[in-house]
Design a protein around this motif. Structure first.
Motif, mmCIF file in Angstrom:
data_model
loop_
_atom_site.group_PDB
_atom_site.id
_atom_site.type_symbol
_atom_site.label_atom_id
_atom_site.label_comp_id
_atom_site.label_asym_id
_atom_site.label_seq_id
_atom_site.Cartn_x
_atom_site.Cartn_y
_atom_site.Cartn_z
ATOM 1 N N ARG A 481 0.823 -1.204 0.000
ATOM 2 C CA ARG A 481 0.000 0.000 0.000
ATOM 3 C C ARG A 481 0.866 1.266 0.000
ATOM 4 N NH1 ARG A 481 -3.474 -3.371 3.274
ATOM 5 N NH2 ARG A 481 -2.393 -2.735 5.192
ATOM 6 N N THR A 482 1.953 1.253 0.746
ATOM 7 C CA THR A 482 2.864 2.401 0.758
ATOM 8 C C THR A 482 3.463 2.636 -0.621
ATOM 9 O OG1 THR A 482 3.429 2.035 3.087
ATOM 10 C CG2 THR A 482 4.986 3.326 1.772
ATOM 11 N N LEU A 483 3.894 1.555 -1.258
ATOM 12 C CA LEU A 483 4.527 1.682 -2.571
ATOM 13 C C LEU A 483 3.516 2.100 -3.633
ATOM 14 C CD1 LEU A 483 7.059 1.495 -4.236
ATOM 15 C CD2 LEU A 483 6.790 -1.000 -4.334
ATOM 16 N N ARG A 484 2.274 1.668 -3.495
ATOM 17 C CA ARG A 484 1.249 2.098 -4.446
ATOM 18 C C ARG A 484 1.114 3.618 -4.457
ATOM 19 N NH1 ARG A 484 -2.065 -2.504 -2.846
ATOM 20 N NH2 ARG A 484 -3.530 -1.183 -1.691
ATOM 21 N N GLU A 485 1.112 4.206 -3.268
ATOM 22 C CA GLU A 485 1.002 5.663 -3.188
ATOM 23 C C GLU A 485 2.218 6.346 -3.807
ATOM 24 O OE1 GLU A 485 -1.382 7.751 -2.269
ATOM 25 O OE2 GLU A 485 -2.747 6.043 -2.032
ATOM 26 N N MET A 486 3.375 5.771 -3.607
ATOM 27 C CA MET A 486 4.587 6.349 -4.190
ATOM 28 C C MET A 486 4.536 6.271 -5.720
ATOM 29 S SD MET A 486 7.256 4.655 -1.449
ATOM 30 C CE MET A 486 8.759 5.355 -2.119
ATOM 31 N N LEU A 487 4.052 5.152 -6.248
ATOM 32 C CA LEU A 487 3.957 4.993 -7.703
ATOM 33 C C LEU A 487 2.846 5.860 -8.290
ATOM 34 C CD1 LEU A 487 4.554 1.141 -7.927
ATOM 35 C CD2 LEU A 487 6.141 2.954 -8.620
ATOM 36 N N GLY A 502 -10.219 10.651 -14.882
ATOM 37 C CA GLY A 502 -11.238 10.017 -14.063
ATOM 38 C C GLY A 502 -10.735 8.896 -13.187
ATOM 39 N N TYR A 503 -9.471 8.520 -13.322
ATOM 40 C CA TYR A 503 -8.934 7.396 -12.566
ATOM 41 C C TYR A 503 -7.574 7.772 -11.973
ATOM 42 C CZ TYR A 503 -12.413 4.706 -15.160
ATOM 43 O OH TYR A 503 -13.584 4.250 -15.701
ATOM 44 N N ARG A 504 -7.353 7.356 -10.753
ATOM 45 C CA ARG A 504 -6.046 7.540 -10.118
ATOM 46 C C ARG A 504 -5.254 6.256 -10.315
ATOM 47 N NH1 ARG A 504 -3.970 7.733 -4.401
ATOM 48 N NH2 ARG A 504 -2.203 9.198 -4.491
ATOM 49 N N MET A 505 -4.191 6.348 -11.091
ATOM 50 C CA MET A 505 -3.412 5.187 -11.465
ATOM 51 C C MET A 505 -2.017 5.284 -10.859
ATOM 52 S SD MET A 505 -5.711 3.714 -13.397
ATOM 53 C CE MET A 505 -4.882 2.445 -14.384
ATOM 54 N N VAL A 530 4.721 0.078 -16.946
ATOM 55 C CA VAL A 530 3.854 -0.858 -16.242
ATOM 56 C C VAL A 530 3.088 -0.073 -15.195
ATOM 57 C CG1 VAL A 530 5.668 -1.544 -14.594
ATOM 58 C CG2 VAL A 530 3.689 -3.040 -14.965
ATOM 59 N N GLY A 531 1.775 -0.284 -15.171
ATOM 60 C CA GLY A 531 0.949 0.449 -14.227
ATOM 61 C C GLY A 531 -0.323 -0.302 -13.898
ATOM 62 N N PHE A 532 -1.019 0.185 -12.884
ATOM 63 C CA PHE A 532 -2.244 -0.491 -12.446
ATOM 64 C C PHE A 532 -3.168 0.531 -11.811
ATOM 65 C CE2 PHE A 532 1.150 -0.984 -9.307
ATOM 66 C CZ PHE A 532 0.589 -0.386 -8.190
ATOM 67 N N GLY A 533 -4.392 0.107 -11.568
ATOM 68 C CA GLY A 533 -5.333 1.019 -10.934
ATOM 69 C C GLY A 533 -6.723 0.415 -10.866
ATOM 70 N N ALA A 567 -5.862 1.859 -20.827
ATOM 71 C CA ALA A 567 -6.586 1.916 -19.550
ATOM 72 C C ALA A 567 -7.887 2.690 -19.684
ATOM 73 C CB ALA A 567 -5.695 2.547 -18.485
ATOM 74 N N ALA A 568 -7.850 3.818 -20.381
ATOM 75 C CA ALA A 568 -9.047 4.644 -20.523
ATOM 76 C C ALA A 568 -10.166 3.904 -21.233
ATOM 77 C CB ALA A 568 -8.701 5.925 -21.274
#
Length: 583
Positions: A481-487, A502-505, A530-533, A567-568
């Motif tokens: 969770r910490t690293l997700r916020e950093m990314l 419209g999305y926080r990725m 590489v990304g996720f959301g 993603a969109a």
């Protein structure tokens, strides 16, 4: 012999039930294959009836691969029948040509110029439709042509052509390990699930009289091949098409000759799309090698800066840093006797000064990643790589997955400089899928799931579903969770072309040099993202990789926009609504 009077039409896109179709095709084979002209003295004929191969479907039921009935015209000229007389053979060929060429739209005599003298059978043409096959059969009988047969066979059809070629694979005719010939799956799902898909053929022995004519046989005595099972994939054809379209656009705009993309659900390991361009067309198996590649699973590359995600995860997990921990960023440092420099050392020869850990990721600092590796030390660093599955297969249910050994501490060929370079994605190789699965742990609260492409198997015995399976825990949920916020900060503050309205990725760019026998290529790169959301509850992970882009070498410039467009378009399709207020 019975007259072939059946009026049933076999439509390749609207099949009757599999067993009924099997019976119809067997009947057609019996009525059309055994013309009254076989080598005298034969007491029986043996015929292998191939089973209808099972369909491959996407997760919504769209047909990705299926068997369709097709017909071929075969000439038979056993040397024993005419004693090898070339004059009689030529007269016979002329007669066949006069009768059949107008129907087939080709010159039979021209087609048979390549007929070797040692062959007593020769296929003139394949793939003719059923209606034409019936007309040809009737004309053969009316003219009393000997040695001409219309034979039905199953042809594998892939409605979407290259769109899913590397994933689905293709079928070829060949022998198995025991030397038994038949249609075999090659590459992809066709290979991995070949035994289930191909069903069970039937060997018929038909009695014949002294002149080779088949004796009467009760239709009910004909055994039926057992059709193959159906395979339902996790792939969503619509998402696959979107990814292919956006990847193709990315290649065109960047000038990259090829690229790959994979979309998966980090919570389950389901692969929703797997695209490599250019891709092969499974409808043309004669042009393909049996191991036609799926680069997402088979091609290794040095990932570059996306690997910093794993290095940062290891540092956070081991408590050597916190997000707010600061270090002095310099333009270049020495590590194990080798220089390590930032990618922008020409612009910032002395580095960017004091940075925290989020800024290390935002500005993608090679020197910073090496600093983390030094804090961790080799034992903890390589233990972390093992936890993320680097250097081992993902256990995906596709064939030929490539793996390269990680040169690690304790190996005779390891050097301290390797530790520094591996911290930012050099001197270590992965496949696109392996990189995506490793990063998925950050999206899935630290858990790595086994990736899979087959969601369900359907056979006469019932339905078997693939259940998601945890492979291991790579990091704690808190670290993830910490690293997700950093990314997320990487996209919000620097990689702006990866933003999705419209999305926080969350995500990370990668720009990797390409190793050659003479060192790293001075010009070409592999640009990736590489990304996720969404960050609050990650439902999808996307990896994009472009090989040797020409317009710009940077992942932030070329791969990030492809990620954002994919993603969109797919997030709404997956039922993930945009936030009331997004970036």
């Amino acid at each position: 012999m019975k007259e072939p009077v059946s009026t049933l039409r076999l439509h390749p896109v609207a099949f009757p039930p599999a067993l009924l179709l099997g019976l119809v095709v067997i009947r057609l084979i019996y009525l059309t294959f055994y013309a009254p002209w076989d080598p005298p003295g034969v007491q029986s004929l043996e015929l292998r009836l191939e089973a209808q191969r099972g369909r491959i479907l996407d997760r919504r039921g769209a047909v990705l691969a299926m068997d369709a009935p097709r017909y071929q015209v075969v000439l038979e000229y056993p040397p024993i029948a005419y004693g090898g007389d070339p004059v009689r053979r030529a007269r016979w060929l002329q007669q066949v040509d006069e009768i059949l060429s107008p129907l087939l739209g080709l010159s039979v005599q021209e087609a048979t110029r390549s007929w070797p003298d040692t062959w007593w059978q020769f296929p003139v043409t394949r793939g003719i439709p059923e209606d034409l096959a019936r007309v040809v059969s009737q004309r053969i009988e009316e003219a009393g042509l000997r040695g001409v047969r219309v034979r039905p066979y199953w042809q594998r059809v892939y409605p979407d052509g290259p769109l899913l070629g590397p994933v689905v694979g293709f079928v070829f005719f060949g022998a198995d390990d025991l030397g038994v010939e038949g249609r075999r799956g090659a590459a992809g799902v066709e290979k991995a699930y070949d035994e289930l898909l191909r069903g069970k053929p039937v060997i018929l022995r038909v009695p014949v009289d002294a002149e080779g004519r088949p004796l009467p046989l009760q239709e009910e005595a004909l055994a039926q091949p057992e059709p193959g099972g159906e395979v339902v994939l996790t792939i969503d054809r619509t998402i696959q098409a979107i990814v292919a379209e956006e990847l193709a656009r990315g290649l065109q705009e960047s000038g990259a000759p090829r690229g790959d993309a994979v979309v998966l659900r980090p919570r389950t390991g389901e692969i929703l799309a797997m695209v490599s361009l250019p891709a092969f067309d499974p409808n043309s198996p004669e042009t393909l090698d049996r191991d036609a590649r799926n680069p997402v699973v088979q091609d290794l590359y040095e990932p570059g800066s996306v690997f910093k995600i794993l290095t940062m995860a290891a540092a956070l997990e081991n408590g050597v840093v916190q997000p707010e921990t600061r270090y002095l960023d310099q333009g270049c440092v020495e590590f194990g006797g080798a220089p390590i420099c930032n990618w922008d050392r020409d612009r910032y020869p002395g580095g960017r000064g004091w940075l925290d850990m989020t800024e290390l990721l935002i500005y993608s600092r090679n020197v910073g990643a090496a600093h983390l590796a030094r804090l961790l030390g080799p034992e903890r660093f390589y233990a972390a790589l093992h936890a993320f599955g680097i250097g081992e297969p993902t256990d995906v249910d596709l064939p030929y997955e490539a793996v390269m050994r990680v040169r690690a501490y304790g190996d005779p060929d390891w050097r301290e400089a390797d530790l520094g370079r591996q911290s930012f994605g050099q001197a270590v190789s992965v496949t696109p899928l392996q990189m995506a699965v490793a990063v998925s742990a950050v999206a899935n609260d630290g858990l790595i799931m086994r990736p899979f492409v087959v969601q369900e198997i359907r056979t006469a015995e019932g339905v078997r579903r693939t259940e998601p399976r945890i492979r291991r825990r790579a990091i704690s949920a808190q670290t993830a969770r910490t690293l997700r916020e950093m990314l997320a900060g990487v996209i919000e503050r620097e990689a702006v072309k990866a933003r999705v309205p419209g999305y926080r990725m969350a995500g990370k760019t990668g720009t990797a040099q390409i190793p050659t026998p003479l060192g790293y290529d001075p010009r070409d790169t592999i640009a990736s993202f590489v990304g996720f959301g969404p960050v609050e509850d990650p439902q999808v992970l996307i990896l994009v990789k472009l090989d040797r882009p020409r317009r710009s070498p940077w992942g932030s410039e070329e791969a990030a926009p492809v990620f954002a467009r994919i993603a969109a378009r797919i997030l709404p399709l997956l039922g993930i609504p945009p936030a009331a207020s997004g970036p």
